[in-house]
Design an enzyme around this catalytic site. Sequence first.
Site, PDB file in Angstrom:
ATOM      1  N   GLN A   1      60.778   8.625  73.321  1.00 59.88           N
ATOM      2  CA  GLN A   1      60.141   9.875  73.758  1.00 59.88           C
ATOM      3  C   GLN A   1      60.177  10.040  75.270  1.00 59.88           C
ATOM      4  O   GLN A   1      59.712  11.055  75.793  1.00 59.88           O
ATOM      5  CB  GLN A   1      58.676   9.916  73.294  1.00 59.88           C
TER       6      GLN A   1
ATOM      7  N   CYS B   1      54.679   9.318  61.850  1.00 60.24           N
ATOM      8  CA  CYS B   1      55.131   7.926  61.802  1.00 60.24           C
ATOM      9  C   CYS B   1      54.250   7.026  62.654  1.00 60.24           C
ATOM     10  O   CYS B   1      54.727   6.071  63.273  1.00 60.24           O
ATOM     11  CB  CYS B   1      56.590   7.778  62.227  1.00 60.24           C
TER      12      CYS B   1
ATOM     13  N   LYS C   1      67.367  12.825  70.280  1.00 52.61           N
ATOM     14  CA  LYS C   1      66.218  13.439  70.964  1.00 52.61           C
ATOM     15  C   LYS C   1      66.567  13.918  72.373  1.00 52.61           C
ATOM     16  O   LYS C   1      65.730  14.477  73.065  1.00 52.61           O
ATOM     17  CB  LYS C   1      65.035  12.457  70.984  1.00 52.61           C
TER      18      LYS C   1
ATOM     19  N   HIS D   1      55.032   3.938  67.190  1.00 55.46           N
ATOM     20  CA  HIS D   1      55.729   4.547  66.051  1.00 55.46           C
ATOM     21  C   HIS D   1      55.956   3.432  65.016  1.00 55.46           C
ATOM     22  O   HIS D   1      56.124   2.268  65.404  1.00 55.46           O
ATOM     23  CB  HIS D   1      57.067   5.062  66.589  1.00 55.46           C
TER      24      HIS D   1
HETATM   25  C1  LIG Z   1      61.668   8.976  67.153  1.00 59.18           C
HETATM   26  C2  LIG Z   1      61.026   7.714  67.579  1.00 59.18           C
HETATM   27  C3  LIG Z   1      61.435   6.481  67.066  1.00 59.18           C
HETATM   28  C4  LIG Z   1      62.473   6.346  65.985  1.00 59.18           C
HETATM   29  O1  LIG Z   1      63.679   6.902  66.357  1.00 59.18           O
HETATM   30  P1  LIG Z   1      64.866   7.054  65.294  1.00 59.18           P
HETATM   31  O2  LIG Z   1      65.789   7.986  65.975  1.00 59.18           O
HETATM   32  O3  LIG Z   1      64.258   7.623  64.041  1.00 59.18           O
HETATM   33  O4  LIG Z   1      65.438   5.704  65.080  1.00 59.18           O
HETATM   34  C5  LIG Z   1      60.831   5.350  67.552  1.00 59.18           C
HETATM   35  N1  LIG Z   1      59.879   5.407  68.485  1.00 59.18           N
HETATM   36  C6  LIG Z   1      59.451   6.583  68.997  1.00 59.18           C
HETATM   37  C7  LIG Z   1      58.407   6.583  70.057  1.00 59.18           C
HETATM   38  C8  LIG Z   1      60.013   7.768  68.548  1.00 59.18           C
HETATM   39  O5  LIG Z   1      59.578   8.924  69.040  1.00 59.18           O
END
Ligand SMILES: *Cc1c(COP(=O)(O)O)cnc(C)c1O
Length: 404
Positions: A201, A362, A224, A121
């Site tokens: 994730q 991203c 998440k 990411h």
């Molecule tokens: C969502 C995500 C991030 C970033 O997380 P934030 O909550 O936006 O800080 C980083 N790495 C992975 C693999 C993600 O899925």
Amino acid sequence: MLDINKIRSDFPILSQKVNGKPLVYFDNGATSQKPQVVIDAISKYYQEINANIHRGVHTLSQLATDAYEISRGKLQNHINAKFAHEVLFTSGTTHGINLVANGFASILKPGDEVLVSALEHHSNIVPWQMLCEKTGATLRVIPMNENGELIMSEYDTLLSDKTKIVTVNHISNALGTVNPIKYMIDKAHEVGAAILIDGAQAVPHLKPDVQELDCDFYVFSGHKICGPTGTGILYGKEAWLNKLPPYQGGGEMIKEVTFEKTTYAELPHKFEAGTPNIAGGIVLGTAVDYMNEVGFDNIQQQEKELLEYGTKRLLEIEGLKIFGTAKEKTSVISFNIEGIHPYDIGTIIDKLGIAVRTGHHCAQPIMDFFKIPGTLRASFAFYNTKEEIDVMVEAIKKAQLMLS
Ligand SMILES: *Cc1c(COP(=O)(O)O)cnc(C)c1O
């Protein structure tokens, strides 16, 4: 087994209509929905114990401090950290990674190397690029294959005594690949490098055991895993957290301040400058309790079925290609349909109440690897159903007819 109707009734948003259609929420990779217990816990905090923490002798301040530290303990248990002070509250994964990358600026020298993976990411790429610019260290990339799996023989070759830190996600947000992190952690340690695992994730699907993994850092976001936005955890081994300098200066993180010299507070406060997201930190504990009540075995069972069913149904659509076909993957399906831009399909199925992510997720380097502008990504959570997958498949077929 999960009582799926009961589970779904825990999430008020799932019974909403969007654009006049029942909501089908398949954007769990971007953020999860929140159960009523989490929503209630936020108002309960503000109604009953709101006060600043670690400061006052008054009753509310102590109640809020206790609740905050009890939550830290829950998170410690959840990831099996050895000490509660190894568990730092952050505003999310991005914050945790920046905190560590910033700390390594005092350690790296020109010629040192930072290893990232091709599956990251942006928030696990950019902070390390900034670190390398600042220190003269070199960023090297662990490549992947056509299935979206990291190539371990290449990783072995890249590792050397120049490697100071390796940073890799546990599970890829764009493709769902589960990386062999235990192997990667052990190999990094063989050359004396530290290793950070981006678990953003992974934690929605499994319970990491940081002692068994033996990783140096493990980061994730609360939003998440059914928790509030603006919350997260950075786990760091005590020795590393003692070695790294503070990230931000301010209140809460000090022992003593004079204009000549300031001494820093003990862990975890050294890294928790300023008034934190108190309600968020407390409610993150509520969210983790909720996930554990549902049970990670149940979560995995449900998501595995959704992944298998979703893959089968989507592949029935003519011209549909799935990106990310790793042997080990979670309930994320990234796909495109020949000749149609993912954005156009995403827009049409949104009108039918279906929320999927479209774009580069991203993770632009992954899209460059496959030479595509982006994908549609359906990411399933334990509260999703096969019937919802059917609705999505029909909607995509309809969009395909309209667009071709
Ligand atoms: C969502 C995500 C991030 C970033 O997380 P934030 O909550 O936006 O800080 C980083 N790495 C992975 C693999 C993600 O899925």
